[in-house]
Write an enzyme that holds these catalytic residues in place. Structure first.
Site, PDB file in Angstrom:
ATOM      1  N   ASP A 248     -65.410  13.481   9.984  1.00 40.68           N
ATOM      2  CA  ASP A 248     -64.226  14.453  10.591  1.00 40.68           C
ATOM      3  C   ASP A 248     -64.842  14.785  11.279  1.00 40.68           C
ATOM      4  O   ASP A 248     -66.488  15.343  10.580  1.00 40.68           O
ATOM      5  CB  ASP A 248     -63.775  15.225   9.284  1.00 40.68           C
ATOM      6  CG  ASP A 248     -62.664  15.817   9.731  1.00 40.68           C
ATOM      7  OD1 ASP A 248     -61.983  15.935  10.377  1.00 40.68           O
ATOM      8  OD2 ASP A 248     -63.200  17.255   8.887  1.00 40.68           O
TER       9      ASP A 248
ATOM     10  N   ASP B 199     -65.420  14.152  18.059  1.00 42.41           N
ATOM     11  CA  ASP B 199     -64.963  15.314  18.587  1.00 42.41           C
ATOM     12  C   ASP B 199     -65.550  16.224  19.813  1.00 42.41           C
ATOM     13  O   ASP B 199     -66.765  16.837  19.811  1.00 42.41           O
ATOM     14  CB  ASP B 199     -64.682  16.417  17.607  1.00 42.41           C
ATOM     15  CG  ASP B 199     -64.753  17.891  18.235  1.00 42.41           C
ATOM     16  OD1 ASP B 199     -63.572  17.914  19.094  1.00 42.41           O
ATOM     17  OD2 ASP B 199     -64.158  18.659  16.873  1.00 42.41           O
TER      18      ASP B 199
ATOM     19  N   HIS C 198     -54.507  18.661  12.574  1.00 45.02           N
ATOM     20  CA  HIS C 198     -55.756  18.981  11.769  1.00 45.02           C
ATOM     21  C   HIS C 198     -55.549  20.832  11.307  1.00 45.02           C
ATOM     22  O   HIS C 198     -54.460  21.081  12.237  1.00 45.02           O
ATOM     23  CB  HIS C 198     -56.912  19.800  12.736  1.00 45.02           C
ATOM     24  CG  HIS C 198     -58.118  18.200  12.830  1.00 45.02           C
ATOM     25  ND1 HIS C 198     -59.138  17.860  12.219  1.00 45.02           N
ATOM     26  CD2 HIS C 198     -57.095  17.356  12.995  1.00 45.02           C
ATOM     27  CE1 HIS C 198     -59.371  16.356  13.174  1.00 45.02           C
ATOM     28  NE2 HIS C 198     -58.503  15.932  13.315  1.00 45.02           N
ATOM     29  N   GLY C 199     -56.378  21.483  10.521  1.00 39.35           N
ATOM     30  CA  GLY C 199     -55.788  22.545   9.582  1.00 39.35           C
ATOM     31  C   GLY C 199     -54.558  22.761   9.551  1.00 39.35           C
ATOM     32  O   GLY C 199     -54.109  23.394   9.793  1.00 39.35           O
ATOM     33  N   SER C 200     -54.116  21.376   8.265  1.00 39.49           N
ATOM     34  CA  SER C 200     -52.713  21.809   8.144  1.00 39.49           C
ATOM     35  C   SER C 200     -52.513  22.437   6.548  1.00 39.49           C
ATOM     36  O   SER C 200     -52.047  22.137   5.924  1.00 39.49           O
ATOM     37  CB  SER C 200     -52.600  19.930   7.608  1.00 39.49           C
ATOM     38  OG  SER C 200     -52.293  19.531   8.957  1.00 39.49           O
ATOM     39  N   SER C 201     -54.154  23.173   5.736  1.00 39.98           N
ATOM     40  CA  SER C 201     -53.684  23.548   5.094  1.00 39.98           C
ATOM     41  C   SER C 201     -52.340  24.573   4.255  1.00 39.98           C
ATOM     42  O   SER C 201     -52.302  24.733   3.255  1.00 39.98           O
ATOM     43  CB  SER C 201     -55.017  23.883   4.362  1.00 39.98           C
ATOM     44  OG  SER C 201     -55.748  22.906   3.318  1.00 39.98           O
TER      45      SER C 201
ATOM     46  N   ASN D 117     -54.668  16.365   8.268  1.00 33.76           N
ATOM     47  CA  ASN D 117     -55.803  16.637   7.210  1.00 33.76           C
ATOM     48  C   ASN D 117     -56.095  17.931   6.380  1.00 33.76           C
ATOM     49  O   ASN D 117     -54.778  19.002   6.552  1.00 33.76           O
ATOM     50  CB  ASN D 117     -56.750  16.815   8.349  1.00 33.76           C
ATOM     51  CG  ASN D 117     -56.991  15.445   8.849  1.00 33.76           C
ATOM     52  OD1 ASN D 117     -56.684  14.801   8.965  1.00 33.76           O
ATOM     53  ND2 ASN D 117     -58.434  15.706  10.303  1.00 33.76           N
ATOM     54  N   ILE D 118     -56.301  17.819   5.065  1.00 35.46           N
ATOM     55  CA  ILE D 118     -55.973  18.911   4.393  1.00 35.46           C
ATOM     56  C   ILE D 118     -57.951  19.790   3.533  1.00 35.46           C
ATOM     57  O   ILE D 118     -58.573  18.371   2.931  1.00 35.46           O
ATOM     58  CB  ILE D 118     -55.458  18.611   2.757  1.00 35.46           C
ATOM     59  CG1 ILE D 118     -54.048  18.402   3.247  1.00 35.46           C
ATOM     60  CG2 ILE D 118     -55.335  19.878   1.993  1.00 35.46           C
ATOM     61  CD1 ILE D 118     -52.838  19.687   3.662  1.00 35.46           C
TER      62      ILE D 118
ATOM     63  N   THR E 240     -58.569  23.001   3.381  1.00 33.24           N
ATOM     64  CA  THR E 240     -58.591  24.289   2.041  1.00 33.24           C
ATOM     65  C   THR E 240     -58.803  24.775   0.897  1.00 33.24           C
ATOM     66  O   THR E 240     -58.498  24.980  -0.005  1.00 33.24           O
ATOM     67  CB  THR E 240     -58.333  25.745   3.405  1.00 33.24           C
ATOM     68  OG1 THR E 240     -59.685  25.594   4.399  1.00 33.24           O
ATOM     69  CG2 THR E 240     -58.167  27.292   3.114  1.00 33.24           C
TER      70      THR E 240
END
Length: 284
Positions: A82, A104, A208-211, A230-231, A233
């Protein structure tokens, strides 16, 4: 089962109209929780390691843990890097046995991002490893990488089309309003932008940043072409709550197994919940 590539999982998800969960790991309990959840849901799963995870656990430990978990499971498991930030690190992960890598280059100007991604795609493809890249900048903090809100930048759909054509990357992470870390408010996702990107690129889209994103928004994003979610948090939150609950109940508890066991169960529960939302239950 031996490890599979993310491309293999996302191609099936594309055909089936669902998304595959990509869950970040940092230690043994997290790896066990992710695989236990995927097994219980009969779902394919992506276990990913970030810069911070590799620094904390060590590359060989991460690879060892995930390989053991995959070997003992009946579901397809992929091991993904990641937010790989350098060409050297990506190569190191490929050499150690990662089946998928993300390069990235989103902090660079478009042409530089294309050149770097192209180089990674060329090497990875030669050894059967799948690739992910990012266009646009996703705000928030993930381990050592912080993107300030004012620097966050939505993905331009036309640029995305050009980027994918130039690089031949297997999947694309886009910025449509999500952020890494905990949200202070519900994020507002730009679904029109997502639909436009998907109409112009013919590869799976990554979120990304889906929590902290509401379930209905995740489901809508999947209906518009997101195939990898993506999870991280949410898993951390479940882990820490599990540990706190034990300590709060008995401050004298000193057995790590009695402290980390319930944390592992709490993480398994949240991962199962996410897998159901992504529509990948029963797709193994």
């Amino acid at each position: 089962m031996p490890l599979v590539t993310v491309k293999e999982l996302l191609d099936k998800a594309e055909a089936g109209g669902y998304a595959v969960g990509a869950f970040n790991c940092n230690n043994m309990e997290i790896v066990q929780a992710i695989v236990a959840a995927a097994e219980a849901e009969k779902a394919p799963v992506i276990i990913q390691a970030s810069q911070g995870a590799i620094k904390y656990a060590g590359l060989d430990y991460i690879v060892g843990l995930v390989n053991i978990a995959a070997k003992n499971s009946k579901i397809p498991v992929a091991l993904h890097l990641d937010h790989g930030t350098s060409f050297d690190q990506v190569i190191k992960c490929i050499r150690e046995g990662f089946t998928s890598v993300m390069i990235d280059g989103s902090k660079y100007p478009l042409e530089e991002n294309i050149a770097l991604t192209k180089k990674v795609v060329e090497i990875a493809r030669a050894v059967g490893v799948s690739t992910e890249a990012e266009l646009g900048k996703i705000g928030g903090t993930e381990d050592d990488i912080t993107v300030l809100e004012k620097e966050a930048m939505m993905t331009d759909p036309e640029e995305a089309k050009f980027f994918v054509e130039q690089t031949g990357v297997d999947s694309l992470a886009v910025a449509i309003g999500t952020a890494h870390g905990q949200y202070k408010f519900d994020p507002e996702l730009d679904f029109d932008r997502l639909a436009k990107i998907k109409s112009l690129v013919n590869i799976p889209i990554v979120l990304h940043g889906s929590s902290g994103v509401p379930d209905k928004d995740i489901e809508k994003a999947i209906s518009l072409g997101v195939r990898k979610v993506n999870i991280d948090t949410n898993i951390r939150e479940a882990f820490v709550k599990g540990v706190r609950d034990v300590i709060n109940k008995d401050a004298k508890e000193i057995d790590p197994r009695k402290i980390l066991g319930p944390a592992r169960e709490a993480m398994t529960a949240i991962v199962r919940e996410k897998i159901r939302i992504f529509g990948s239950s029963g797709k193994a």
